[in-house]
Design an enzyme around this catalytic site. Sequence first.
Site, PDB file in Angstrom:
ATOM      1  N   ASP A  44       1.696  -7.853   9.669  1.00 29.09           N
ATOM      2  CA  ASP A  44       1.559  -6.437   9.349  1.00 29.09           C
ATOM      3  C   ASP A  44       2.922  -5.759   9.374  1.00 29.09           C
ATOM      4  O   ASP A  44       3.654  -5.865  10.357  1.00 29.09           O
ATOM      5  CB  ASP A  44       0.610  -5.778  10.356  1.00 29.09           C
ATOM      6  N   ASP A  71       2.217   0.188   3.937  1.00 28.47           N
ATOM      7  CA  ASP A  71       1.238  -0.207   4.946  1.00 28.47           C
ATOM      8  C   ASP A  71       0.352  -1.349   4.457  1.00 28.47           C
ATOM      9  O   ASP A  71      -0.510  -1.147   3.598  1.00 28.47           O
ATOM     10  CB  ASP A  71       0.369   0.998   5.320  1.00 28.47           C
TER      11      ASP A  71
END
Length: 494
Positions: free
Chosen positions: A374, A176
Amino acid sequence: MAAASSNHFLLSFPLFLSFLFTSTLARLSPQTTTTTLDVSSSLSQAQHILSFDPQSLKAFAQTQTQPLFFNSSTSAAVFSVPLHSRGSVHKTHHTDYKALVLSRLERDSARVDSLSTKLLLALNGVKKSQLRPLPTQIQAEALSTPIISGTSQGSGEYFSRVGVGKPAKQFYMVLDTGSDINWIQCEPCNECYQQSDPIFNPSGSSTYSPVTCESKQCSSLEVSACRSGKCLYQVSYGDGSYTVGDFVTETVSFGNSGNMNGVALGCGHDNEGLFVGAAGLLGLGGGPLSLTSQIKATSFSYCLVDRDSTGSSTLDFNSGVPADSVIAPLMKSRKVNTFYYIGLTGFSVGGQAVNISPGLFEINESGEGGVIIDCGTAITRLQTQAYNALRDAFVKQTQGLPSASGVALFDTCYDLSSKSSVKVPTVSFHFGEGKSLDLPAKNYLIPVDSSGTFCFAFAPTSSSMSIIGNVQQQGTRVSFDLANNRVGLSSHKC
């Protein structure tokens, strides 16, 4: 005779003008660039992931990983770990591919809401401690801190394989780049979700050490508490998911490429939510408690295989940037140090620039705007104005394809059930100074069922912040050169 010649000239002159006009238009009109979408291969892969048995990866988990070196001029240790898509680690319970896609999109929307909310809170100077708590079932002796809405990270779409403790035990951890806190489920488990590996037992590690309440690591947590002089942490998520436990330091191992001692992470004894499959999470954001910050990485990179692929790639630290990379600026916001902002300036469809307002993707003085890259968000979200312009340009050049009804957040879909492959206009990202990245067709036309419906994999957002998601990153090695504030994008490096 002269009259005949004159008449012949008068008849030929309009034809000459017509030819001249057509030739001029041909030179002035740019040719449309296209790429091929392999419809049959995409649908075959979609069917395969539904029946794939992750147990076949057990042998791979024991293999050695070799770090990839790309123009590395740093003397820092180079670490490398395997990187898998969620579908190849945790067997899906869905028997229908459309149901699987809808489930992914629901998780993805929760994550996008969380990232937007995190930015909004920062822009307004709101801290978590100022928010009113929601009712929880967390025991009083654990933490008395708020569970807030709008911070869901979803369940994660890509898992890394790392070791925790000494001797090291191997675990699948969610990758992440949109968060900072590392954590893992720990024994004794008051409440734990199902994971692929045995739950980590701190008593079996010689390097497990609680963090004191007075430490800088404890004070760096957004939500913390103290019990018997030891630091407690809590990370909460908007869908009701949370992890609560002891904040500790441990040894983290990167395959056979090395290990780091004293990495701060959460040892979660109460964990609930959508993190099924993974043992915990690796925070690769830009904050002080992220893994990248703690190991003082000068760079890190990953290459994401297709989410329906059973293959794998690597997550590498300090390995440099591939020489053939498209280089884009890497920027940070003064408001939120977690996010990695990339210098996107625009895009083109079929080789023709899409008309958007100059500076649309810039970060303004108040911290609004910008584009982050991301790995945890699937579908690229663009400001509505930019999305509409990109979609309209794509639709204009695909009028020959049979259209289909929209699906979930997708409003532009096609019925390709009768085709094995199709030519579609190339979509490219632009990063200024003439630098651009051409996307493969499968990175922006994705199957949403097993019968041949494909959708344009972008979506609008009302947030000021845009997000480049992992569907658009598939097959590209994304290198974060933290020392030089740049991002490298290199195709076919998985």
